[in-house]
Design an enzyme around this catalytic site. Sequence first.
Site, PDB file in Angstrom:
ATOM      1  N   ILE A 121       0.821  -1.225   0.000  1.00  0.00           N
ATOM      2  CA  ILE A 121       0.000   0.000   0.000  1.00  0.00           C
ATOM      3  C   ILE A 121       0.852   1.271   0.000  1.00  0.00           C
ATOM      4  CG2 ILE A 121      -2.088  -0.966   1.043  1.00  0.00           C
ATOM      5  CD1 ILE A 121      -1.074   0.045   3.764  1.00  0.00           C
ATOM      6  N   GLY A 122       2.155   1.100   0.103  1.00  0.00           N
ATOM      7  CA  GLY A 122       2.991   2.308   0.085  1.00  0.00           C
ATOM      8  C   GLY A 122       4.454   1.948   0.228  1.00  0.00           C
ATOM      9  N   GLY A 130       7.977   3.066   2.409  1.00  0.00           N
ATOM     10  CA  GLY A 130       8.615   3.849   3.468  1.00  0.00           C
ATOM     11  C   GLY A 130      10.088   3.970   3.154  1.00  0.00           C
ATOM     12  N   GLU A 131      10.826   4.629   4.042  1.00  0.00           N
ATOM     13  CA  GLU A 131      12.246   4.820   3.781  1.00  0.00           C
ATOM     14  C   GLU A 131      13.001   3.505   3.841  1.00  0.00           C
ATOM     15  OE1 GLU A 131      14.687   6.669   6.653  1.00  0.00           O
ATOM     16  OE2 GLU A 131      16.267   6.892   5.167  1.00  0.00           O
ATOM     17  N   PHE A 132      12.475   2.562   4.688  1.00  0.00           N
ATOM     18  CA  PHE A 132      13.210   1.318   4.904  1.00  0.00           C
ATOM     19  C   PHE A 132      12.730   0.173   4.024  1.00  0.00           C
ATOM     20  CE2 PHE A 132      13.636   3.760   8.772  1.00  0.00           C
ATOM     21  CZ  PHE A 132      14.999   3.711   8.975  1.00  0.00           C
ATOM     22  N   GLY A 133      11.567   0.340   3.407  1.00  0.00           N
ATOM     23  CA  GLY A 133      11.036  -0.741   2.577  1.00  0.00           C
ATOM     24  C   GLY A 133       9.559  -0.528   2.354  1.00  0.00           C
ATOM     25  N   LYS A 185       5.045  -2.869   8.076  1.00  0.00           N
ATOM     26  CA  LYS A 185       6.186  -2.130   7.524  1.00  0.00           C
ATOM     27  C   LYS A 185       7.344  -3.109   7.448  1.00  0.00           C
ATOM     28  CE  LYS A 185       5.038   2.401   9.310  1.00  0.00           C
ATOM     29  NZ  LYS A 185       5.521   3.605   9.931  1.00  0.00           N
ATOM     30  N   ASP A 203       7.128  16.053  14.647  1.00  0.00           N
ATOM     31  CA  ASP A 203       6.744  16.053  13.238  1.00  0.00           C
ATOM     32  C   ASP A 203       5.241  15.853  13.115  1.00  0.00           C
ATOM     33  OD1 ASP A 203       7.064  16.278  10.541  1.00  0.00           O
ATOM     34  OD2 ASP A 203       7.870  14.262  10.241  1.00  0.00           O
TER      35      ASP A 203
HETATM   36  N1  ADE Z   1       0.175   3.428   5.883  1.00  0.00           N
HETATM   37  C1  ADE Z   1       1.119   3.468   6.836  1.00  0.00           C
HETATM   38  N2  ADE Z   1       0.634   2.917   7.949  1.00  0.00           N
HETATM   39  C2  ADE Z   1      -0.617   2.519   7.709  1.00  0.00           C
HETATM   40  C3  ADE Z   1      -1.625   1.913   8.490  1.00  0.00           C
HETATM   41  N3  ADE Z   1      -1.400   1.585   9.720  1.00  0.00           N
HETATM   42  N4  ADE Z   1      -2.794   1.657   7.925  1.00  0.00           N
HETATM   43  C4  ADE Z   1      -3.001   2.007   6.646  1.00  0.00           C
HETATM   44  N5  ADE Z   1      -2.109   2.591   5.875  1.00  0.00           N
HETATM   45  C5  ADE Z   1      -0.917   2.853   6.399  1.00  0.00           C
END
Ligand code: ADE
EC number: 2.7.10.1
Length: 967
Positions: A620-621, A623-626, A646, A739
């Site tokens: 779904i996305g 991050g900096e680490f993976g 993550k 942040d």
């Molecule tokens: N993106 C980063 N963390 C998330 C999460 N806990 N639920 C849905 N999308 C996310």
Amino acid sequence: MFFLLLLPQWISTSETIGAYTWGSRVCVCVCIIRIFLGFPTLLFSFQWDAITEMDEHNRPIHTYQVCNVMEPNQNNWLQTNWVSRDAAQKIYVEMKFTLRDCNSIPWVLGTCKETFNLYYVESDEPHGVKFKPSQYTKIDTIAADESFTQMDLGDRILKLNTEVREVGPINKKGFYLAFQDIGACIALVSVRVYYKKCPFTVRNLAMFPDTIPRVDSSSLVEVRGSCVKSAEERDTPKLYCGADGDWLVPLGRCICSVGYEELDGSCHACRPGFYKAFAGNVKCSKCPPHSLTHIEATSVCQCEKGYFRAEKDPPTMACTRPPSAPRNVVFNINETALMLEWSPPSDTGGRKDLTYSVVCKKCGSDASQCEVCGGGIRFVPRHTGLTNSSVTVLDFVSHVNYTFEIEATNGVSELSFSPKQFTAITVTTDQDAPTLIGMVRKDWASQNSIALSWQEPDFPHGAILDYEIKYYEKQLSYSSTRSKAPSVIVTGLKPATKYIFHIRVRTAAGYSGYTSPSSLCASLSASDMAAEQGQILVIATAAVGGFTLLVILTLFFLITVPSKIKNLRIIFKSLNHIYRAKIRRLKTYIDPDTYEDPSLAVHEFAKEIDPSRIRIERVIGAGEFGEVCSGRLKTPGKREIPVAIKTLKGGYMDRQRRDFLREASIMGQFDHPNIIRLEGVVTKSKPVMIVVEYMENGSLDSFLRKHDGHFTVIQLVGMLRGIASGMKYLSDMGYVHRDLAARNILVNSNLMCKVSDFGLSRVLEDDPEAAYTTSGGKIPIRWTAPEAIAYRKFSSASDAWSYGIVMWEVMSYGERPYWEMSNQDVILSIEEGYRLPAPMGCPASLHQLMLHCWQKERNLRPKFSDIVSFLDKLIRNPSTLHTLVEDILVMPDSPGEVPEYPLFVSVSDWLDSIKMGQYKNNFMAAVYNLLSLQIGVALIGHQRRIVSSLQTLRLHMMHIQEKGFHV
Ligand code: ADE
């Protein structure tokens, strides 16, 4: 501002570029460039009729009408002539028309319509007569207001409708408009075509030209100002032109040049008799004393005759003149030294830089035959540039008449050509100095003083003027006193300390030598000692007695009331219980970096999950680490739950693994419904993972952008309340987020908001918004409090600032704070006091809370507990959210000024929010006495807090009173 269009001033921010008015009564145009009065011959009209009606005052109303409601398939066109777009890219078309509803016309069912269509076509020049509907682009279908026919005393009357549509960007030089009727009964009364612009303005002595806003309504045009006449730039003056034709965020300024002062936004020359020596926005000043000017725009006034200005004198200083001569010259002489003393001149010339010089002359019987003394004579410290009014003359010869001329000079003496002013004294060196005095006696002494006496000298050689008594403890520095009699009482001495005393006598011929040192000690007399010891005894006895009484009473209580002891134990026990509960509640956050091995911290705060329990479903996305994935987590004996996972991508270094897991070590310490919940970590197998609860709606900023305008204010306040509650929990635990921003808040399917993205410095490394500051740190400038940007002072108060920005993001549905201003401009404008304006439709009470959060003085910002209770109150009383900022904008009296914002939350809420609730009653009473502001707040600290809060909120009491707002 955003709202200017809604206000009476809007006309000045728009330009009418064309108006087609067929009826005079309803025309609102101010600037008609191309108009048809009577029937426009240049309009192409197909089945539309030019009809003149009369209004109630018998004035003609020219209209275009069409009403073919009985016949099907109507296609009747009316076209304007060609309209030049001037500088505009986006234009507005305002139409006034009447439209009959079909119900009011019998037998037209199926053929009668209640709308018409608006079209346009761009072209660089007029087309001539040919009209081709196929070339036109439709702008919109235009309908009347919901009730477009009214009954009045049994008659059906037509209502006038006004509709406005935007068209653009228009790229060619002009355009045509066309109206298509498809079977309605319409009378088109007027059409006004205009565009918006930020009008020429002068701010901070800088001129900003007419500026056309960008077509894209979310971006601003940066405009550089040029200084008005006789002004010069300080910081580059800039303004931003907003989409609605209003100027935003004034930055930089110009200042009036030397010789000019500011008056009503321009620089005016100083009048004769006035001057201004420095550029700046101060007024011209009257010429300083003894100076004048007969011309305008003077930077420095000229000195009057006989007065001067030294090279280093500032132009603000009065002109001065040389001093008069010194006065009252006396001398003291002994065998070896001649001391000259004098009083300062009666007129110092108006200066403080006074010095003296002494010229020695030897004169015979004729005063005109004087010669300058030779090199044998010496002056101590010197003979010129003397700052004290005395000098000692040594190495003189006996039985000579010396004349000493003493002159005073100052910083302008050299500029004057007038003769020198001096005072002369003649000394004959044949007088004998007094002889030494005899023995010094100690008469008595107390703890700090001593009384001394001595015998007069046997041969004073003249009248004794006085005695000088010099004394010291250590020879480094000494004190002295004088006495006319041969005795003295010296006070202020240290007890039991030895002092050395010397005494000498003074006659008209000078001083005698000092007596040989007498080493004497100030100490108490026997009787004084006895008295002091007596006092000490009384105090000691009282103390011992009091203590004994206390011991006896305690013993009495313990022995005679043993049954109470059991009760005491119960009390202690419950106190202990309360104390422990308190300790539990005050759980504090532990920084994982304080662990020698941070991987130990992970296992202290996070559960290890067996990877077989995790099912990864989709990415779904990133991050900096993976990658970040969504998936399911199965816990034995429980239902499978959706989770976000993550991952740490392969090939990582130890440090990256540590940084990755530190977020889990932090998150694992929290347990709150508005903080993202950590389910556990996978560290014993690869890939290393952090598993957290799944938030269906992702991050708050993109969620709001996707659903722009979809929520009620109460829903938005509910989200903000959740974030504030999470932040209160974090600040109670002593955790500073650093942040906080909408992008770091996650939203679940119930619109619950949860704070996420933990990890201190690492968070900032990750954040694409974080920029490097001059001090080398990486900081998300737009979200960060000024003290954190300037010197990295992060605290819960700086989190409160960021919270205010999150409020603004939420209320503007994910707008970028400060739009596309540069980070540098954001910092500058905050420093200059600018704060984000209320987003469109924002309740005034919420914008006030934002302004509270953005106070420069961090201690005045609300605590998260204050924010939560304030929002709770708003949610409980939704009517407090009805007043929008745009409803209470107070428009200035003259165009060009910025509208004022008289913030209006109930005084009660506001005082509560700054913890000053105890002054509510005084305040309510004071509303009737606003000008005197005698509100009975006695504590200076409290007054300051209220006043500063008032200032920050720009709560202008006078305005509230004048405009009749409810406080
Ligand atoms: N993106 C980063 N963390 C998330 C999460 N806990 N639920 C849905 N999308 C996310």
